[in-house]
Design a protein around this motif. Structure first.
Motif, PDB file in Angstrom:
ATOM      1  N   VAL A   1       0.844  -1.196   0.000  1.00 27.07           N
ATOM      2  CA  VAL A   1       0.000   0.000   0.000  1.00 27.07           C
ATOM      3  C   VAL A   1       0.882   1.250   0.000  1.00 27.07           C
ATOM      4  O   VAL A   1       0.655   2.187  -0.780  1.00 27.07           O
ATOM      5  N   GLU A   2       1.902   1.254   0.841  1.00 26.22           N
ATOM      6  CA  GLU A   2       2.767   2.439   0.937  1.00 26.22           C
ATOM      7  C   GLU A   2       3.537   2.659  -0.360  1.00 26.22           C
ATOM      8  O   GLU A   2       3.730   3.793  -0.794  1.00 26.22           O
ATOM      9  N   GLN A   3       3.980   1.559  -0.968  1.00 31.11           N
ATOM     10  CA  GLN A   3       4.674   1.680  -2.255  1.00 31.11           C
ATOM     11  C   GLN A   3       3.754   2.295  -3.299  1.00 31.11           C
ATOM     12  O   GLN A   3       4.151   3.210  -4.027  1.00 31.11           O
ATOM     13  N   PHE A   4       2.509   1.831  -3.351  1.00 30.19           N
ATOM     14  CA  PHE A   4       1.587   2.339  -4.368  1.00 30.19           C
ATOM     15  C   PHE A   4       1.192   3.791  -4.083  1.00 30.19           C
ATOM     16  O   PHE A   4       0.982   4.582  -5.004  1.00 30.19           O
ATOM     17  N   ARG A   5       1.116   4.139  -2.806  1.00 27.08           N
ATOM     18  CA  ARG A   5       0.814   5.525  -2.446  1.00 27.08           C
ATOM     19  C   ARG A   5       1.894   6.459  -3.035  1.00 27.08           C
ATOM     20  O   ARG A   5       1.604   7.499  -3.602  1.00 27.08           O
ATOM     21  N   ARG A   6       3.139   6.034  -2.888  1.00 25.83           N
ATOM     22  CA  ARG A   6       4.242   6.861  -3.403  1.00 25.83           C
ATOM     23  C   ARG A   6       4.222   6.923  -4.931  1.00 25.83           C
ATOM     24  O   ARG A   6       4.456   7.978  -5.519  1.00 25.83           O
ATOM     25  N   GLN A   7       3.912   5.775  -5.550  1.00 26.90           N
ATOM     26  CA  GLN A   7       3.873   5.746  -7.022  1.00 26.90           C
ATOM     27  C   GLN A   7       2.762   6.653  -7.551  1.00 26.90           C
ATOM     28  O   GLN A   7       2.967   7.399  -8.517  1.00 26.90           O
ATOM     29  N   HIS A  26       1.477   9.224  -6.090  1.00 22.83           N
ATOM     30  CA  HIS A  26       1.914  10.585  -5.817  1.00 22.83           C
ATOM     31  C   HIS A  26       2.904  11.054  -6.893  1.00 22.83           C
ATOM     32  O   HIS A  26       2.779  12.167  -7.426  1.00 22.83           O
ATOM     33  N   ARG A  27       3.861  10.213  -7.225  1.00 19.64           N
ATOM     34  CA  ARG A  27       4.840  10.576  -8.253  1.00 19.64           C
ATOM     35  C   ARG A  27       4.157  10.800  -9.597  1.00 19.64           C
ATOM     36  O   ARG A  27       4.522  11.700 -10.350  1.00 19.64           O
ATOM     37  N   TYR A  28       3.160   9.973  -9.901  1.00 21.48           N
ATOM     38  CA  TYR A  28       2.439  10.129 -11.166  1.00 21.48           C
ATOM     39  C   TYR A  28       1.683  11.462 -11.186  1.00 21.48           C
ATOM     40  O   TYR A  28       1.760  12.222 -12.156  1.00 21.48           O
ATOM     41  N   ILE A  29       0.982  11.748 -10.094  1.00 18.77           N
ATOM     42  CA  ILE A  29       0.209  12.993 -10.043  1.00 18.77           C
ATOM     43  C   ILE A  29       1.149  14.208 -10.139  1.00 18.77           C
ATOM     44  O   ILE A  29       0.828  15.206 -10.765  1.00 18.77           O
ATOM     45  N   LEU A  81       2.371  -0.124 -13.371  1.00 21.47           N
ATOM     46  CA  LEU A  81       2.419  -0.099 -11.904  1.00 21.47           C
ATOM     47  C   LEU A  81       1.003  -0.068 -11.325  1.00 21.47           C
ATOM     48  O   LEU A  81       0.700  -0.786 -10.369  1.00 21.47           O
ATOM     49  N   ARG A  82       0.127   0.750 -11.912  1.00 21.59           N
ATOM     50  CA  ARG A  82      -1.245   0.779 -11.391  1.00 21.59           C
ATOM     51  C   ARG A  82      -1.978  -0.518 -11.724  1.00 21.59           C
ATOM     52  O   ARG A  82      -2.759  -1.023 -10.928  1.00 21.59           O
ATOM     53  N   LEU A  83      -1.685  -1.069 -12.929  1.00 22.40           N
ATOM     54  CA  LEU A  83      -2.357  -2.321 -13.292  1.00 22.40           C
ATOM     55  C   LEU A  83      -1.981  -3.438 -12.312  1.00 22.40           C
ATOM     56  O   LEU A  83      -2.824  -4.241 -11.930  1.00 22.40           O
ATOM     57  N   HIS A  84      -0.718  -3.458 -11.896  1.00 25.46           N
ATOM     58  CA  HIS A  84      -0.319  -4.471 -10.918  1.00 25.46           C
ATOM     59  C   HIS A  84      -1.023  -4.287  -9.581  1.00 25.46           C
ATOM     60  O   HIS A  84      -0.950  -5.141  -8.704  1.00 25.46           O
ATOM     61  N   GLU A 121      -6.864   9.560  -6.931  1.00 16.03           N
ATOM     62  CA  GLU A 121      -6.193  10.016  -5.705  1.00 16.03           C
ATOM     63  C   GLU A 121      -6.590   9.167  -4.503  1.00 16.03           C
ATOM     64  O   GLU A 121      -5.869   9.100  -3.511  1.00 16.03           O
ATOM     65  N   GLU A 122      -7.781   8.571  -4.564  1.00 12.28           N
ATOM     66  CA  GLU A 122      -8.250   7.789  -3.413  1.00 12.28           C
ATOM     67  C   GLU A 122      -7.850   6.318  -3.480  1.00 12.28           C
ATOM     68  O   GLU A 122      -8.061   5.581  -2.518  1.00 12.28           O
ATOM     69  N   ALA A 123      -7.294   5.907  -4.619  1.00 12.20           N
ATOM     70  CA  ALA A 123      -6.968   4.482  -4.787  1.00 12.20           C
ATOM     71  C   ALA A 123      -6.056   3.949  -3.670  1.00 12.20           C
ATOM     72  O   ALA A 123      -6.311   2.861  -3.124  1.00 12.20           O
ATOM     73  N   PRO A 124      -5.004   4.683  -3.268  1.00 10.69           N
ATOM     74  CA  PRO A 124      -4.179   4.152  -2.164  1.00 10.69           C
ATOM     75  C   PRO A 124      -4.955   3.991  -0.852  1.00 10.69           C
ATOM     76  O   PRO A 124      -4.693   3.053  -0.094  1.00 10.69           O
TER      77      PRO A 124
END
Lengths: 170, 554
Positions: free
Chosen positions: B16-22, B24-27, B39-42, B99-102
């Protein structure tokens, strides 16, 4: 080449290795810290064999079986070049070099490397990673320790989680 | 069911924390669309036609009431109050914010759930018979092996960037309810002479553009070698599967190009190199996992089967419901109940937050707090006392989940289609509804007997149209939506792929054409012959004549 990250998180400074730009038709390569593509190596292996600093660069589609007759210990470095980071063949090739060819030297990931896949590359046996810039180097470094545990066995940890630790029964 | 230990929990929390950072980096623009996409598909996140869609893993279709309540909460908090149960036993939400996905993943992690590898070119959620562990015809409970494969495939170092998606299904019963013949890998488990579980390994099955029945490449594989053998299959596929054409990248194309025998030999050679590594499961670990799936101790309850049989013959709502929505439990006095997500007008597989919470309450009261999802897009209460059936029926009716036609024509399997999916060529949900409305006579549905009608909105075949007894595929003809009908598909142990009847129909024509097909069946069937049996005896020609002959006369 961009900055090079080591799997212990340090940056590899003073790295001299350069991709050899010449082809088979250009004659025997001059001295230098070259990463040779397979066709160049194959064409000039006899001439190159005595050199002290030798390195190979393989593309992800390379068939590891071609290495069966080659003394891999003469290479200081083997690079695997990812045309795109989504090409997972490079991961299996690394595993084959480590597990089936027993290559012990440095294994380097080059090309289109995404910082987010560093922990996969490490577990498949890569030691160093060429990234695009310092910002990506920092991100890649974070991904070295993104997970405390993985379930499956890997090159760096040949024992799956259940053989490494005692998982408490219910 | 499987309960996380600290290691399992740590895996999902850190993810979850990894995806939150990813995210954020995308946004922030530090990851390009192309880099962020896999990355999001995974993590199960698609960018759909109208909004991001997230697919959440329900490993082999098993849910606790607590988990189902969380799925209801997510529907309410982040979506428009409903979710869609998919043909791979997962749940999808269609109206999310990126933005809410994480936060959604963090909420899921609190109830031991995740969306890891539910999409992308990696090993997907492992599916199984929805009746695993409770079915009367079971040889071996598939769930411990599903969990073993789930853990092995989660963040596998080598196999997260495959040529294409990869789906594994496991069946341990006499009747295959997991469609193992049409998976990238299908595993059949049974007991060997010494009682130890053995696996038959089928590879290269699949639906999509090029439907193929899988080929068995290994018989009688002992469980001690399951993981190393799977690893060998995956390595051959990862190395040699095509990457130049997305439509030729599935393992079925590689197996067909090499021939199953050559593919099997390559796997065998690779396997011999690694079978003595430490990849494979230990007895201790297998026992640890298996303990999570020990059957609950069900108190003795009277067997009402003869009374139920009598009740089924009454043409009441309750009688019809009993007739179609029950399956025999291993334990006398108990029964498995299907709660239908196919009420007429309900998009197949959709459930509201209120329905999900209602089912969670029912599971607590009547089914040891356990729920299953099915690849036919229904929900299951696996441990119901036969004496509780009137109360369960009443509760299901109040929730709108007592549609009494599970297993009949009206129990339609259907993908979200053009209403939601950006891949679709045509809508599928309105076609399902039109067919349900046309055939709403319960007596007629029961007279037709068991019938699988599957609808896909495009060639990707998420609605499994190739293996429907009647399959409907949405196609695009000069920007108009048309529907191609096929007959004779089947996903159980004697699996087969449907044959196309002929030129496609407009949406308005579909219900009439289905009616003509059914009339042809009724005219031609021998007594008690099912639609599939009749089709297999008489072939496609009579149906062709019925459909196209009739339309040329008018």
């Amino acid at each position: 080449m961009g900055p090079v990250l080591k799997r212990n998180g340090e940056e590899l400074s003073a790295d001299q290795w350069v991709l050899y730009a010449g082809g088979v038709d250009d004659g025997p390569p001059p001295n230098g810290d070259w990463l040779f593509a397979w066709p160049v190596w194959e064409a000039y292996s006899e001439k190159l064999a005595g050199r002290d600093r030798l390195a190979l660069c393989l593309d992800t589609a390379f068939d590891a079986e071609k290495l069966a007759q080659v003394d891999l210990e003469q290479f200081r470095l083997i690079g695997i070049h990812f045309e795109t980071f989504q090409d997972g063949r490079g991961l299996s090739l690394a595993v084959e070099l480590r597990k089936h060819c027993h290559y012990q030297g440095e294994l380097r990931a080059l090309g289109d490397i995404l910082p987010d896949m560093i922990d996969y590359l490490v577990r498949c046996g890569f030691d160093t990673f060429v990234v695009r810039n310092q910002e990506e180097l920092a991100e890649a470094r974070k991904n070295l320790s993104v997970m405390d545990h993985y379930y499956s066995a890997s090159v760096t940890n040949p024992r799956p989680l259940f053989r490494n630790i005692r998982r408490q029964p219910l | 069911m499987y309960k996380y230990d600290q290691y399992d929990q740590r895996v999902v929390d850190q993810r979850v924390e990894q995806f939150r950072r990813q995210t954020h980096r995308y946004i922030e623009g530090k990851l390009t669309e192309e880099e962020f996409r896999p990355l999001r598909l995974h993590n199960g996140l698609y960018m759909q036609r109208l909004a991001p869609m997230m697919r959440i893993a329900i490993p082999y279709g098993l849910l606790s009431s607590e988990q189902l309540r969380m799925l209801a909460l997510i529907a309410r908090k982040y979506d428009k109050g409903y979710g869609h149960f998919s043909t791979r036993q997962n749940i999808q939400y269609n109206w999310l914010l990126l933005e809410e996905a994480p936060d959604i993943l963090a909420d899921l992690a609190r109830v031991q759930m995740h969306a890891i590898q539910t999409s992308g070119n990696c090993i997907r959620n492992v599916t199984a018979d929805q009746y695993s562990g409770v079915a009367h015809d079971e040889n071996v409970d598939a769930r411990p092996y599903c969990e073993l494969v789930r853990q092995w495939s989660t963040f596998h170092p080598e196999f997260d960037w495959l040529p294409r998606k990869f789906k594994i299904a496991i069946n341990g019963a006499q009747n295959d309810r997991a469609a193992t013949d049409v998976h990238d890998i299908g595993l059949d488990i049974y007991k060997g002479e010494d009682g130890e579980p053995l696996f038959d390994v089928k590879v290269g099955g699949g639906l999509g553009r090029t439907p193929v029945i899988g080929r068995c490449i290994r018989k009688g594989l002992p469980v001690q070698h399951l993981l190393s053998y799977l690893e060998a299959v995956m390595r051959i596929y990862n190395r040699y599967g095509r990457r130049d054409n997305i439509y030729k990248a599935r393992i079925k194309i590689l197996v067909r190009a090499l021939g199953a025998e050559v593919f099997a030999r390559q796997v065998e050679e690779e396997w011999l190199k690694i079978r003595d590594d430490q990849i494979d499961v230990t007895e201790e670990e297998l026992n640890r996992i298996a303990r999570h799936f020990e059957p609950p101790e069900l108190e003795p309850s009277p067997d009402c089967w003869p009374e139920l049989e009598a009740e089924k013959e009454k043409k009441t709502a309750y009688g019809f419901w009993l007739k179609n929505n029950l399956f025999r439990h291993k334990v006398t006095g108990y029964v498995i109940v299907t709660l239908s997500l196919k009420a007429i007008g309900n998009p197949p597989g959709d459930a509201t937050d209120v329905q999900m919470e209602g089912v969670a309450d029912m599971a607590d009261l009547y089914s040891r707090s356990e729920i299953r999802t099915t690849h036919e897009q229904n929900l299951i209460l696996p441990h119901v006392r036969q004496t509780d059936l009137p109360k369960v029926f009443e509760a299901a009716r109040k929730l709108g989940l007592a549609a009494p036609f599970t297993g009949t024509l009206a129990d339609i399997v259907c993908c979200p289609g053009g209403d939601f999916c950006s891949l679709a060529n045509a809508k599928s949900i309105p076609i399902a509804e039109a067919i349900q409305r046309r055939f709403d006579d319960l007596d007629y549905l029961h007279d037709l007997g068991p019938l699988d009608l599957n609808i896909s909105g495009c060639m990707n075949a998420c609605g499994h149209h190739h293996v429907g007894h009647i399959g409907i595929l949405g196609v695009d003809k000069k920007s108009q939506e048309f529907y191609q009908v096929s007959l004779g598909g089947n996903s159980t142990q004697d699996s087969s792929l449907g044959t196309i009847v002929g030129p496609s129909f407009s949406s308005a024509e579909v219900p009439d054409k289905i009616a003509e097909i059914l009339e042809c069946y009724i005219d031609r069937r021998h007594s008690k012959e099912t639609f599939l049996e009749c089709y297999r005896r008489i072939g496609i020609e009579p149906f062709r004549e019925a459909v196209y002959g009739a339309s040329t006369k008018t």
